[in-house]
Write an enzyme that holds these catalytic residues in place. Structure first.
Site, PDB file in Angstrom:
ATOM      1  N   ARG A 103      32.633  36.167  36.080  1.00  0.00           N
ATOM      2  CA  ARG A 103      33.560  35.080  36.431  1.00  0.00           C
ATOM      3  C   ARG A 103      32.824  33.811  36.874  1.00  0.00           C
ATOM      4  O   ARG A 103      31.614  33.823  37.121  1.00  0.00           O
ATOM      5  CB  ARG A 103      34.498  35.550  37.523  1.00  0.00           C
ATOM      6  CG  ARG A 103      33.777  35.787  38.821  1.00  0.00           C
ATOM      7  CD  ARG A 103      34.727  36.322  39.851  1.00  0.00           C
ATOM      8  NE  ARG A 103      34.017  36.579  41.091  1.00  0.00           N
ATOM      9  CZ  ARG A 103      34.577  37.114  42.149  1.00  0.00           C
ATOM     10  NH1 ARG A 103      35.854  37.454  42.135  1.00  0.00           N
ATOM     11  NH2 ARG A 103      33.880  37.316  43.243  1.00  0.00           N
ATOM     12  N   GLU A 142      36.828  30.429  45.495  1.00  0.00           N
ATOM     13  CA  GLU A 142      35.477  30.370  46.084  1.00  0.00           C
ATOM     14  C   GLU A 142      34.529  29.473  45.285  1.00  0.00           C
ATOM     15  O   GLU A 142      33.452  29.899  44.850  1.00  0.00           O
ATOM     16  CB  GLU A 142      34.889  31.772  46.223  1.00  0.00           C
ATOM     17  CG  GLU A 142      35.608  32.590  47.278  1.00  0.00           C
ATOM     18  CD  GLU A 142      34.949  33.925  47.594  1.00  0.00           C
ATOM     19  OE1 GLU A 142      34.131  34.381  46.797  1.00  0.00           O
ATOM     20  OE2 GLU A 142      35.282  34.497  48.636  1.00  0.00           O
ATOM     21  N   GLU A 300      41.338  35.854  52.243  1.00  0.00           N
ATOM     22  CA  GLU A 300      40.917  37.209  51.872  1.00  0.00           C
ATOM     23  C   GLU A 300      40.372  37.858  53.136  1.00  0.00           C
ATOM     24  O   GLU A 300      39.438  37.341  53.749  1.00  0.00           O
ATOM     25  CB  GLU A 300      39.822  37.168  50.803  1.00  0.00           C
ATOM     26  CG  GLU A 300      40.295  36.572  49.498  1.00  0.00           C
ATOM     27  CD  GLU A 300      39.222  36.589  48.411  1.00  0.00           C
ATOM     28  OE1 GLU A 300      38.220  37.308  48.557  1.00  0.00           O
ATOM     29  OE2 GLU A 300      39.408  35.870  47.415  1.00  0.00           O
ATOM     30  N   TRP A 309      29.067  44.693  43.480  1.00  0.00           N
ATOM     31  CA  TRP A 309      27.775  44.316  42.890  1.00  0.00           C
ATOM     32  C   TRP A 309      26.654  45.087  43.556  1.00  0.00           C
ATOM     33  O   TRP A 309      25.507  44.977  43.202  1.00  0.00           O
ATOM     34  CB  TRP A 309      27.549  42.816  43.029  1.00  0.00           C
ATOM     35  CG  TRP A 309      28.794  42.064  42.765  1.00  0.00           C
ATOM     36  CD1 TRP A 309      29.355  41.843  41.544  1.00  0.00           C
ATOM     37  CD2 TRP A 309      29.671  41.494  43.729  1.00  0.00           C
ATOM     38  NE1 TRP A 309      30.518  41.166  41.693  1.00  0.00           N
ATOM     39  CE2 TRP A 309      30.735  40.936  43.020  1.00  0.00           C
ATOM     40  CE3 TRP A 309      29.645  41.407  45.112  1.00  0.00           C
ATOM     41  CZ2 TRP A 309      31.789  40.297  43.650  1.00  0.00           C
ATOM     42  CZ3 TRP A 309      30.687  40.778  45.747  1.00  0.00           C
ATOM     43  CH2 TRP A 309      31.747  40.228  45.022  1.00  0.00           C
TER      44      TRP A 309
END
Ligand code: GAL
Length: 648
Positions: A103, A142, A300, A309
């Site tokens: 992304r 973000e 969030e 990750w």
């Protein structure tokens, strides 16, 4: 106060939507964020839009009285777009295009991307313009400072420099480019920092300016999106969500044109073993509140163990989900949105845990979330309250960039001293504001000015005036070191602050990972580390001296009278207990009421409004804590928050 969730209907089957919405409603969820990564479902083929599914879920949530935060899906353009415009993929520092399928890989300055982004935003805002359920918009997701190295971005960067300096001579002087024959003789010679960044071999003035450009570039994009949204949603608040990422934009610039701050808050689920280590979530929350000096959202919030990750991390222990959310309210948030409703079954983030696990059976974490929703309803009256503080800590994103570009010594990082001082004030039950270093200071009683590294004239002037008028200032090592271009100032340190602290630095010793010792006048000895300024007092008195090294007996901490105020200078990084002791002395001297004897990491904050005072007492540890407060014993379970609300 409201609780929300981040929801991804496009990632789970339609059959779940109604039952999910029912459960949200029963649990007390009031806000749902949607669509920040959904572009390929909204425009599956070029110019063919499919908003049926989004209408559907918005309708389902609306029927249940849940408000929607709608996001522009610009973080992830569909693959058909990249196929047609391969140049729109971001270019990495090595000149390669970022791999698609990950992304956030669009170049925000690419004109094709901007054209398609404008169209999807236009279609979306038009479709929902009359929908009263949309309570806010989030831009992208973000967004980081723009470190894209394509030709378009390089051109933008050179234009940014031309606008700032007009001539190449001015750039050469500002950067000190005579060093290593680095003087530019044409604009085309100016390249972005390809390769590793920050690179210790590159000129720090150039790198700091590149960082400023990268931040300005993303801010320009955010303002452009905000403008598009407001054409059809003139009265709906617009935000974007941020975190403390590697390529951090300057939050103050980024949010100037937006309506409120949204912060993504993932406190650690594994507590540090070393009690010296800072894990001040409270500090980051106070910093976020300080960006616009107003209430903010968590867009969030931690809901489960991390792991996408990286290998999976510890699951939140009992109390964390509820406690950390309430902690955000205690520091000025008024809406906390949990990431995410349920774990994704597919994709790189399938092991990032939401409130409901893959089993689809709401478990322990969900039960705690449900308790949180219930407790939040009891806090409605607190919504219009504010946090007032006698103490401010100054922060500068530019100083943080400059420290990252040139780490001063082993183990030293910009936020450590501010966080140690923040936790020392927190330990005494005080509200603390963390504000930009150029903010107005009147109204505060104590201002902590840590590592005022790059010299900013406004900040210097305000600190002098503040002390002159009776305020107490705490200044630290690495102040007055650089000019605004990140070049060293050729004067005795701390240069512009010399008369304020009534002393100068004879020499310094960057001791890095070594330890040195300091001694107070009562003979007590503490460890210090990282940096030792050897201070020569002029008008100042000595508060502590070094007790080791060749500078044993020389001043390490001083106090100066300036005007009707007092200025402390801490020339080293001390152990936590010494900050606690100094802060207590300062509180006694300034007459600010404080709480004595709070255990470490128990935090008290107070929100005040018209006829209402809410005091939040939070145990930010994994152990039960018992202590005396207002003459009675308080007992808090791990991560428990107690709220006392006094009305009338
Ligand atoms: C955030 C991001 C979310 C999700 C989350 C957990 O930084 O905004 O989309 O990726 O981290 O991985």
């Amino acid at each position: 106060m409201r609780i929300g969730v981040d929801y991804y209907p496009e990632q789970c089957g339609r059959s779940l939507w109604e039952s999910d919405a029912d459960l949200m409603q029963q649990t007390g969820v009031e806000v749902v964020r949607l669509a920040e990564f959904a572009w390929c479902r909204l425009e599956p083929q070029e110019g063919c839009f499919d908003f049926g599914w989004l209408d559907d879920i918005i309708g389902i949530l609306t029927e249940r009285g849940i408000g929607i935060v709608l996001c522009t899906p610009t973080n992830c353009p569909p693959l058909w777009f990249y196929e047609k415009y391969p140049e729109a993929v971001q270019t990495e520092k090595d000149g390669h295009k970022t791999r698609t399928g990950i992304r956030g890989h669009r170049c925000i300055n690419n004109t094709d991307f901007l054209r398609y982004a404008e169209r999807i935003i236009d279609v979306m805002t038009k479709r929902y313009a009359d929908n009263a359920s949309i309570i806010a918009w989030q831009i992208d997701n973000e967004l980081e400072a723009n470190f894209c190295f394509c030709e378009t971005c390089i051109g933008k960067y050179r234009r940014w420099l031309k606008d700032k300096y007009t001539t190449l001579e001015a750039v050469n002087v500002a950067y000190g480019n005579a060093m290593w024959s680095g003087e530019y003789s044409s604009w085309e010679q100016i390249q972005p920092p390809f390769g590793s960044y920050p690179d210790p071999w590159l000129n720090p003035s150039y790198m700091l300016d590149y960082n400023r450009y990268a931040s300005d570039s993303v801010t320009e994009h955010i303002n452009w999106q905000a403008e598009l949204i407001r054409r059809r949603f003139p009265h709906t608040p617009v935000t974007t969500n941020v975190w403390f990422c590697r390529n951090m934009p300057n939050f103050y610039d980024e949010f100037r044109g937006l309506d409120f701050i949204s912060y993504d808050n993932y406190p650690t689920t594994k507590l540090p073993d070393n009690s010296e280590e800072c894990y001040s979530h409270a500090f980051h929350l106070d910093l976020m509140r300080g960006v616009k000096r107003s209430k903010f959202w968590i867009m969030e919030q931690l809901s489960g163990g991390l792991g996408c990750w990286a290998p999976m991390g510890r699951t939140p222990s009992p109390g964390m989900i509820k406690g950390y959310s309430l902690q955000s309210f205690a520091h000025g948030a008024d809406t906390v949105v949990h990431f995410r409703w349920r774990n994704a079954a597919g994709g790189a983030e399938m092991h990032w845990h939401g409130l409901i696990d893959h089993s689809n059976v709401p478990g322990r974490r969900f039960a705690e979330f449900a308790e949180l929703c219930k407790e939040t309803k009891t806090l409605k009256a607190v919504r219009d309250t504010e946090i007032y503080s006698d103490v401010a800590i100054l922060y500068s994103p530019e100083d943080e960039y400059a420290f990252k570009i040139q780490p001063q010594t082993n183990g030293m990082y910009y936020l450590e001293q501010p966080m140690l001082l923040h936790s020392a004030f927190t330990k005494h039950g005080l509200n603390v504001d963390v504000i930009h270093q150029c903010e107005e200071l009147s109204g505060y009683k104590i201002v902590v000015a840590p590592e005022m590294y790059l010299t900013n004239e406004t900040a210097v002037k305000r600190l002098y005036e503040f002390a002159e008028n009776g305020g107490t200032v705490i200044l630290t090592d690495r102040s007055g070191v650089k000019d605004k271009f990140n070049k060293c100032i050729m004067q005795q340190l701390p240069t512009v602050y010399r008369s304020l602290i009534g002393a100068y630095i004879e020499e310094y010793d960057p001791i890095g990972y070594d330890n040195a010792a300091i001694r107070l006048s009562d003979g007590s000895v503490y460890k210090c580390r990282q940096w030792c300024d050897i201070i020569q007092p002029e008008t100042a008195e000595t508060v502590a001296t070094y007790d080791s090294e060749f500078y044993k007996g020389k001043a390490a901490i001083t106090r100066n009278r300036y005007g009707s105020g007092t200025v402390y200078y801490i020339g080293t990084v001390c152990e936590k207990s010494l900050y606690n002791r100094l802060v207590k002395d300062i509180l006694v001297n300034t007459g600010i009421p404080y709480v004595d004897g709070l255990p470490d990491n128990v935090e008290i904050t107070t929100r005040t409004g018209d006829g209402i005072e809410a005091r939040f007492i939070f145990n930010n540890t994994n152990k039960e804590q018992r202590f005396m407060l207002d003459g009675g014993e308080v007992c808090l379970a791990p991560f428990e928050m107690k709220t006392d609300i006094k009305e009338g």
